[in-house]
Design a protein around this motif. Structure first.
Motif, PDB file in Angstrom:
ATOM      1  N   LYS A  70      35.005  34.324  54.382  1.00 11.46           N
ATOM      2  CA  LYS A  70      36.422  33.685  54.438  1.00 11.46           C
ATOM      3  C   LYS A  70      36.934  33.484  53.174  1.00 11.46           C
ATOM      4  N   ASP A  71      38.274  33.277  53.136  1.00 15.57           N
ATOM      5  CA  ASP A  71      39.212  33.654  51.820  1.00 15.57           C
ATOM      6  C   ASP A  71      39.414  32.000  51.186  1.00 15.57           C
ATOM      7  N   GLY A  72      39.078  32.183  49.801  1.00 12.26           N
ATOM      8  CA  GLY A  72      39.507  30.731  49.291  1.00 12.26           C
ATOM      9  C   GLY A  72      38.237  30.344  48.454  1.00 12.26           C
ATOM     10  N   GLU A  73      38.684  29.586  47.289  1.00  9.79           N
ATOM     11  CA  GLU A  73      37.728  28.849  46.347  1.00  9.79           C
ATOM     12  C   GLU A  73      36.860  27.797  47.291  1.00  9.79           C
ATOM     13  N   SER A  74      37.593  27.265  48.218  1.00 12.12           N
ATOM     14  CA  SER A  74      36.605  26.248  48.910  1.00 12.12           C
ATOM     15  C   SER A  74      35.400  27.113  49.598  1.00 12.12           C
ATOM     16  N   TYR A  75      35.599  28.041  49.837  1.00 11.76           N
ATOM     17  CA  TYR A  75      34.227  28.809  50.540  1.00 11.76           C
ATOM     18  C   TYR A  75      33.308  29.461  49.420  1.00 11.76           C
ATOM     19  N   LYS A  76      33.621  28.996  48.103  1.00 14.04           N
ATOM     20  CA  LYS A  76      32.602  29.611  47.060  1.00 14.04           C
ATOM     21  C   LYS A  76      31.290  28.823  47.130  1.00 14.04           C
ATOM     22  N   THR A  77      30.711  28.618  48.419  1.00 17.48           N
ATOM     23  CA  THR A  77      29.684  27.648  48.390  1.00 17.48           C
ATOM     24  C   THR A  77      28.152  28.157  48.662  1.00 17.48           C
ATOM     25  N   GLY A 104      38.852  39.320  44.484  1.00 24.05           N
ATOM     26  CA  GLY A 104      38.986  38.548  43.123  1.00 24.05           C
ATOM     27  C   GLY A 104      37.946  37.774  42.732  1.00 24.05           C
ATOM     28  N   GLY A 105      37.969  36.864  41.819  1.00 28.47           N
ATOM     29  CA  GLY A 105      36.932  36.299  40.938  1.00 28.47           C
ATOM     30  C   GLY A 105      35.964  35.619  42.108  1.00 28.47           C
ATOM     31  N   VAL A 106      36.523  35.059  43.075  1.00 28.90           N
ATOM     32  CA  VAL A 106      35.628  34.345  44.040  1.00 28.90           C
ATOM     33  C   VAL A 106      34.454  35.397  44.623  1.00 28.90           C
ATOM     34  N   PRO A 128      37.327  44.810  41.264  1.00 24.26           N
ATOM     35  CA  PRO A 128      38.306  43.615  41.433  1.00 24.26           C
ATOM     36  C   PRO A 128      39.576  43.831  41.912  1.00 24.26           C
ATOM     37  N   THR A 129      40.082  42.957  42.520  1.00 26.93           N
ATOM     38  CA  THR A 129      41.578  43.308  43.255  1.00 26.93           C
ATOM     39  C   THR A 129      42.570  42.342  42.820  1.00 26.93           C
ATOM     40  N   THR A 130      42.147  41.316  42.050  1.00 31.45           N
ATOM     41  CA  THR A 130      43.313  40.605  41.489  1.00 31.45           C
ATOM     42  C   THR A 130      43.280  40.684  39.923  1.00 31.45           C
ATOM     43  N   LEU A 131      44.481  40.300  39.512  1.00 33.41           N
ATOM     44  CA  LEU A 131      44.610  40.446  38.021  1.00 33.41           C
ATOM     45  C   LEU A 131      43.751  39.746  37.134  1.00 33.41           C
ATOM     46  N   GLY A 141      29.054  39.469  33.461  1.00 33.36           N
ATOM     47  CA  GLY A 141      27.957  39.225  34.101  1.00 33.36           C
ATOM     48  C   GLY A 141      27.697  37.737  34.382  1.00 33.36           C
ATOM     49  N   LYS A 142      28.870  36.700  34.239  1.00 38.08           N
ATOM     50  CA  LYS A 142      28.729  35.446  34.882  1.00 38.08           C
ATOM     51  C   LYS A 142      28.727  35.450  36.332  1.00 38.08           C
ATOM     52  N   THR A 143      27.919  34.825  37.017  1.00 35.87           N
ATOM     53  CA  THR A 143      28.136  35.008  38.612  1.00 35.87           C
ATOM     54  C   THR A 143      27.721  33.373  38.975  1.00 35.87           C
ATOM     55  N   GLY A 171      49.507  45.798  43.837  1.00 32.04           N
ATOM     56  CA  GLY A 171      50.819  45.654  44.656  1.00 32.04           C
ATOM     57  C   GLY A 171      50.986  44.919  45.798  1.00 32.04           C
ATOM     58  N   THR A 172      49.764  44.453  46.350  1.00 27.96           N
ATOM     59  CA  THR A 172      49.678  43.415  47.438  1.00 27.96           C
ATOM     60  C   THR A 172      49.638  42.031  47.023  1.00 27.96           C
ATOM     61  N   LEU A 173      49.226  41.866  45.615  1.00 21.82           N
ATOM     62  CA  LEU A 173      48.883  40.408  45.135  1.00 21.82           C
ATOM     63  C   LEU A 173      50.153  39.590  45.227  1.00 21.82           C
TER      64      LEU A 173
HETATM   65  N1  LIG Z   1      32.834  35.359  36.290  1.00 18.52           N
HETATM   66  C1  LIG Z   1      33.655  35.032  35.239  1.00 18.52           C
HETATM   67  O1  LIG Z   1      33.333  35.152  34.120  1.00 18.52           O
HETATM   68  C2  LIG Z   1      34.907  34.165  35.564  1.00 18.52           C
HETATM   69  C3  LIG Z   1      35.924  34.064  34.707  1.00 18.52           C
HETATM   70  C4  LIG Z   1      37.308  33.506  35.079  1.00 18.52           C
HETATM   71  C5  LIG Z   1      37.119  32.955  36.650  1.00 18.52           C
HETATM   72  N2  LIG Z   1      36.155  33.042  37.401  1.00 18.52           N
HETATM   73  C6  LIG Z   1      36.079  32.618  38.780  1.00 18.52           C
HETATM   74  O2  LIG Z   1      36.969  33.371  39.506  1.00 18.52           O
HETATM   75  C7  LIG Z   1      37.615  32.640  40.621  1.00 18.52           C
HETATM   76  C8  LIG Z   1      38.946  32.931  40.570  1.00 18.52           C
HETATM   77  O3  LIG Z   1      39.149  34.301  40.508  1.00 18.52           O
HETATM   78  P1  LIG Z   1      40.814  34.849  41.357  1.00 18.52           P
HETATM   79  O4  LIG Z   1      41.987  34.226  40.479  1.00 18.52           O
HETATM   80  O5  LIG Z   1      40.712  36.428  41.242  1.00 18.52           O
HETATM   81  O6  LIG Z   1      40.831  34.105  42.826  1.00 18.52           O
HETATM   82  P2  LIG Z   1      40.414  34.689  44.248  1.00 18.52           P
HETATM   83  O7  LIG Z   1      39.234  35.445  44.408  1.00 18.52           O
HETATM   84  O8  LIG Z   1      40.309  33.241  45.103  1.00 18.52           O
HETATM   85  O9  LIG Z   1      41.785  35.448  44.736  1.00 18.52           O
HETATM   86  C9  LIG Z   1      42.957  35.029  44.924  1.00 18.52           C
HETATM   87  C10 LIG Z   1      43.713  35.124  46.039  1.00 18.52           C
HETATM   88  O10 LIG Z   1      44.204  36.490  46.085  1.00 18.52           O
HETATM   89  C11 LIG Z   1      43.791  37.139  47.391  1.00 18.52           C
HETATM   90  N3  LIG Z   1      43.553  38.651  46.774  1.00 18.52           N
HETATM   91  C12 LIG Z   1      42.908  38.991  46.171  1.00 18.52           C
HETATM   92  N4  LIG Z   1      43.006  40.409  45.747  1.00 18.52           N
HETATM   93  C13 LIG Z   1      44.032  40.758  46.401  1.00 18.52           C
HETATM   94  C14 LIG Z   1      45.028  41.827  46.661  1.00 18.52           C
HETATM   95  N5  LIG Z   1      44.853  42.781  45.932  1.00 18.52           N
HETATM   96  N6  LIG Z   1      46.260  41.840  47.403  1.00 18.52           N
HETATM   97  C15 LIG Z   1      46.495  40.650  48.047  1.00 18.52           C
HETATM   98  N7  LIG Z   1      45.740  39.424  47.931  1.00 18.52           N
HETATM   99  C16 LIG Z   1      44.485  39.481  47.146  1.00 18.52           C
HETATM  100  C17 LIG Z   1      42.437  36.587  47.247  1.00 18.52           C
HETATM  101  O11 LIG Z   1      41.819  36.776  49.014  1.00 18.52           O
HETATM  102  C18 LIG Z   1      42.724  35.104  47.166  1.00 18.52           C
HETATM  103  O12 LIG Z   1      43.284  34.448  48.460  1.00 18.52           O
HETATM  104  C19 LIG Z   1      37.312  31.339  40.413  1.00 18.52           C
HETATM  105  O13 LIG Z   1      36.337  30.966  41.349  1.00 18.52           O
HETATM  106  C20 LIG Z   1      36.828  30.978  38.846  1.00 18.52           C
HETATM  107  O14 LIG Z   1      35.595  30.302  38.763  1.00 18.52           O
HETATM  108  C21 LIG Z   1      35.047  33.563  37.028  1.00 18.52           C
END
Ligand SMILES: NC(=O)c1ccc[n+]([C@@H]2O[C@H](COP(=O)([O-])OP(=O)(O)OC[C@H]3O[C@@H](n4cnc5c(N)ncnc54)[C@H](O)[C@@H]3O)[C@@H](O)[C@H]2O)c1
Length: 367
Positions: A70-77, A104-106, A128-131, A141-143, A171-173
């Motif tokens: 499920k999508d969201g930080e609240s599911y990082k459980t 993304g990061g979650v 990775p799919t988020t910026l 490697g932090k998990t 492009g979809t973010l």
């Molecule tokens: N491991 C590390 O070193 C490190 C460093 C910084 C942050 N983090 C962690 O990363 C998390 C935040 O990561 P985030 O900002 O990527 O958030 P995220 O993973 O929640 O993604 C943000 C949102 O974008 C959506 N999404 C992702 N890729 C998409 C795409 N290409 N098109 C459309 N929607 C897309 C996701 O489903 C989500 O709704 C936090 O949990 C934080 O603690 C970890």
């Protein structure tokens, strides 16, 4: 296309940065002997990219299955993480299988932590799919997963076998997520690289129009710097702590508002402004550089105002919960010059409260 190596001896791995990735070919290089590969994604990213990634992987001979969170930080459980482990067991995954985190990061943090513990450790890769994930979380490697008592409290240092950042997927973010990623990118510039600050001043806006050259430079610079920092200090014994610039104040903001109200990057953006105000009040930086920081945060469409009702004492109360607080001492990463920061353990609670209160009253130079 460029490749940046994270040099950690036998745990070294490449970061591939390109527009459109042939995931199968790149992962085949990274995982030459792997057959079973489980792609972990979420119910937002999956519908966009899972089919095409799976097809590419299958073409390169992987037997691909998937697990959709499920999508969201609240599911990082613990439950979501347990779900990944259960899916691996149900599919009889052996130690020669591997995981791929598509999201993304979650997704990246949870998949990495599942890989770290499944049968005492199986390989994984980050797609990775988020910026934010491309410039920061997929590298190093932090998990982790969250605990009700704190973010990222349960986890492991566990390096991936490869990172593949295909810029096209940005492009979809949504724009708000692009801004959150920019927060970590400008953080990288502030802590390490003065010329990169100037680049971000000139080009951060082009991220919102998906300018490929600008995105490529940003992801390359951030990954190269993060690789250097991680190579010098893999387990955050010292130098790696500079990556937390803006995060101490930021975590307090996230906790005050309730996790998920502001995006992590948004909280880091204001956190950097507050750290800059603290530096200014200590004469570590001048007004020009203070304004440069606040202006660049604002230019990335990140908040620069403290939320209504929040006071200096709230920051202290919440920062004391941060896992980085060692024996009761809050250590602040503060800017000391363009592209440079220092770690300070001598900042009193009263000093922080006074600075935050002045910031709230708008007594720092207008930005
Ligand atoms: N491991 C590390 O070193 C490190 C460093 C910084 C942050 N983090 C962690 O990363 C998390 C935040 O990561 P985030 O900002 O990527 O958030 P995220 O993973 O929640 O993604 C943000 C949102 O974008 C959506 N999404 C992702 N890729 C998409 C795409 N290409 N098109 C459309 N929607 C897309 C996701 O489903 C989500 O709704 C936090 O949990 C934080 O603690 C970890």
């Amino acid at each position: 296309m460029s490749v940046i190596n994270v040099g950690l001896g036998e745990r070294s791995y490449p970061i591939h940065i390109l527009h459109n990735a042939d995931y199968g070919a790149l992962l085949r290089q990274a995982l030459p002997k792997t057959t079973d590969l489980m792609v972990v994604t979420n119910d937002t990213v999956g519908p966009f990219y899972l089919e095409q990634v799976t097809a590419s992987l299958e073409k390169s001979g992987f037997k691909v299955s998937s697990h959709v969170l499920k999508d969201g930080e609240s599911y990082k459980t613990v439950e979501s993480w347990w779900g990944i482990l259960s899916a691996l067991l149900e599919r009889n995954f052996a130690r020669d299988g591997a995981l791929a985190a598509l999201g993304g990061g979650v997704v990246g943090d949870m998949t990495g932590f599942a890989a770290a513990v499944y049968q005492r450790g199986v390989p994984y890769v980050q797609l990775p799919t988020t910026l934010l994930a491309m410039v920061d979380s997929s590298v190093g490697g932090k998990t982790a997963i969250n605990h009700p008592q704190g973010k990222n409290m349960i986890g492991a240092f566990y390096q991936p076998q490869a990172v593949v950042a295909a810029l096209k997927v940005l492009g979809t973010l949504p724009p708000r997520e692009l801004s959150a990623g920019l927060a970590e990118a400008i953080k990288t510039a502030f802590i390490y690289d003065e010329p990169f600050i100037r680049f971000m001043q000139d080009h951060s806006g082009a991220v919102f129009t998906q300018d490929e050259a600008v995105l490529t430079h940003i992801v390359e610079r951030c990954c190269a710097i993060k690789a250097q920092v991680v190579e010098a200090d893999e387990r955050e014994g010292g130098l790696r702590a500079i990556l937390n610039f803006g995060h101490t104040f930021g975590h307090a903001l996230e906790a005050y508002l309730g996790f998920g109200t502001w995006l992590h990057g948004e909280a880091v953006g204001l956190g950097m402004c507050l750290a800059a105000a603290l530096s200014l009040s200590r004469n570590l930086i001048d007004e020009d550089y203070y304004q440069c920081i606040v202006k660049l945060v604002a230019a990335c469409n990140l908040p620069v105002k403290v939320p209504d009702g929040m006071q200096g004492s709230d920051f202290i109360r919440l920062m004391r919960h941060d896992k980085k607080v060692r024996s009761g001492v809050i250590r602040y990463v503060l800017p000391t010059a363009p592209g440079k920061v220092g770690l300070f353990a001598d900042v009193s609670d009263e000093e922080v409260i006074a600075v935050v209160e002045r910031y709230i009253r708008g007594e720092y130079p207008p930005s």
